[in-house]
Design a protein around this motif. Structure first.
Motif, short mmCIF file in Angstrom:
data_model
loop_
_atom_site.label_atom_id
_atom_site.label_comp_id
_atom_site.label_asym_id
_atom_site.label_seq_id
_atom_site.Cartn_x
_atom_site.Cartn_y
_atom_site.Cartn_z
N THR A 284 -7.69 10.44 -3.95
CA THR A 284 -8.21 9.48 -3.54
C THR A 284 -8.76 8.92 -4.60
O THR A 284 -8.57 9.18 -5.82
CB THR A 284 -9.88 10.73 -2.48
N ASP B 268 -11.92 6.71 -1.83
CA ASP B 268 -11.37 6.55 -0.95
C ASP B 268 -9.56 7.20 -1.18
O ASP B 268 -9.83 7.16 -2.54
CB ASP B 268 -11.47 4.69 -0.92
N ARG B 269 -9.26 6.80 0.30
CA ARG B 269 -7.56 7.77 -0.13
C ARG B 269 -6.87 6.66 -0.70
O ARG B 269 -7.21 5.26 -0.67
CB ARG B 269 -7.30 6.98 0.91
N ASP C 150 -4.73 3.57 0.49
CA ASP C 150 -5.01 2.98 1.57
C ASP C 150 -5.50 1.44 0.10
O ASP C 150 -6.03 0.75 0.89
CB ASP C 150 -6.47 3.40 2.00
N THR D 235 0.76 3.70 1.60
CA THR D 235 0.54 4.32 2.88
C THR D 235 2.81 3.43 3.94
O THR D 235 3.04 4.09 4.29
CB THR D 235 0.18 3.67 4.23
N GLN E 149 -5.10 -1.69 -1.68
CA GLN E 149 -3.87 -2.51 -1.98
C GLN E 149 -3.62 -3.34 -3.73
O GLN E 149 -4.79 -3.69 -4.54
CB GLN E 149 -4.63 -4.15 -1.24
N LYS F 171 1.22 -0.97 -0.06
CA LYS F 171 -0.25 -0.20 0.08
C LYS F 171 0.77 1.23 -0.24
O LYS F 171 2.31 1.37 0.18
CB LYS F 171 -0.75 0.31 0.92
#
Ligand code: AHM
Ligand code: MG
Length: 338
Positions: free
Chosen positions: A299, A303-304, A307, A159, A309, A157
């Motif tokens: 986004t 969604d972000r 995040d 992140t 996958q 991800k």
């Protein structure tokens, strides 16, 4: 006596900030240094692209079926060479290569990092002398150091990025990067061949009056995007509307301008490309990391980005990125028509 303020070069800055890095052993610093070196070589070629016969198609197609320009191939080779000789990178995922590139030389046998990159983004702008860019993203590998890296090392991800950045080859060449402690920008001074800190601690305005989208595709956009475009075109001086449309067609350049001035960039789903056009690993995630570090957001429209996958190296995603309030507003229209 007036003391002249000295410049801070990228090299000095990286050394000073080494303790900021999550794993402060100097490897990531060296990796960033290697990217900086390749960038200068690419800058040199970009600047003389009209002089030497480096323009035009290289005659091969990349995995997306797009024609590669010679400068794309050159930039790809330079970044791979710099990363391979630097010894800190175990493998590379590049827009220009279908499969990941393993770096199997003796200096890289203990490499802990993998790099995702789009070596020359905005390729349709190369031969018309319009800004282009390089985008990169760095992860710590998941597989054991000393073994052959696998796709799993890249399918992390956003992140999990330890650093990300971009280079814009524009009216000047700039390198902008983050290691998760804010965003800093360096402008290349060609006379001394150094990137000098010119934009410390970059912040993106929460609001703006610029929107960037390929509006020629309007008929192919989903209703939420069409509604948002109608909204930005309304006349309301209290909210600076109508906004100005600015679209270069080089993601890095469009993003960079919007980060400095305040704005939103959208590459929505279209009928032709329901998942959008841009690539998650080496276009969207690195810019999302920078946007968030500068106070903006990124986004899919819902969604972000960071995040998500990833399931494939060359995966595409839709992208809504830029000033916080503007992206949230656009997402509101997407959700209404979902
Ligand atoms: P590229 O990697 O082949 O250069 O394509 C990516 C570019 C982005 O820089 C830009 O935002 C986008 O493609 C423009 O696409 P379009 O021409 O569909 O608007
Ligand atoms: Mg690209």
């Amino acid at each position: 006596m007036n003391i002249i303020k000295g410049v801070r070069t990228l090299g000095q800055f990286i050394i000073e900030r080494q303790s900021d890095f999550p794993y402060a052993k100097g490897e990531l610093s060296r990796l960033l240094r290697d990217i900086g070196i390749a960038t200068k070589i690419v800058h040199r070629e970009v600047n003389k692209a009209g002089l030497v016969d480096i323009l035009g198609d290289a005659g091969s197609n990349n995995i997306q079926g797009e024609e590669q320009k010679k400068l794309d191939v050159f930039a790809n080779d330079q970044f791979i060479a710099a990363l391979a000789s630097g010894g800190e990178c175990a493998a590379i995922a590049s827009e220009e290569n279908d499969e990941i590139i393993h770096i199997a030389n003796s200096v890289s046998k203990n490499a802990k990092y993998v790099v995702c990159m789009d070596p020359l983004d905005g390729s349709s702008n190369i031969d018309v002398n319009v800004s282009i860019g390089t985008i990169f993203s760095i992860y710590r590998r998941l597989t054991q150091v000393g073994t052959v890296a696998t796709d799993a090392d890249f399918l992390q991800k956003g992140t999990q990025q330890v650093a990300a950045g971009y280079v814009i080859y524009g009216s000047s060449t700039m390198l902008v990067y983050t290691t998760g402690r804010g965003v800093n920008g360096f402008t290349l001074d060609p006379s001394i061949g150094e990137f000098c800190l010119s934009h410390p601690d970059l912040k993106m305005p929460n609001d703006g009056a610029l929107y960037s989208i390929n509006q020629g595709n309007f008929v192919h956009f989903p209703e939420g995007v069409k509604d948002y475009i109608r909204y930005v075109q309304e006349d309301d001086s209290a909210t600076n509307r109508p906004y100005s449309l600015r679209y270069i067609g080089s993601l890095v350049a469009d993003f960079h301008r919007n980060m400095l001035k305040g704005g939103i960039f959208i590459y929505p789903p279209t009928i032709k490309s329901p998942k959008g056009k841009l690539r998650l690993l080496y276009e969207c995630n690195p810019l999302a990391f920078i946007a968030e570090q500068a106070g903006g957001i990124a986004t899919t429209g819902f969604d972000r980005i960071m995040d998500m996958q990833p399931t494939a190296i060359h995966q595409r995603t839709t992208l809504f990125i830029g000033s916080r309030n503007m992206v949230q507003k656009a997402m509101g229209y997407m959700q209404e028509k979902a």
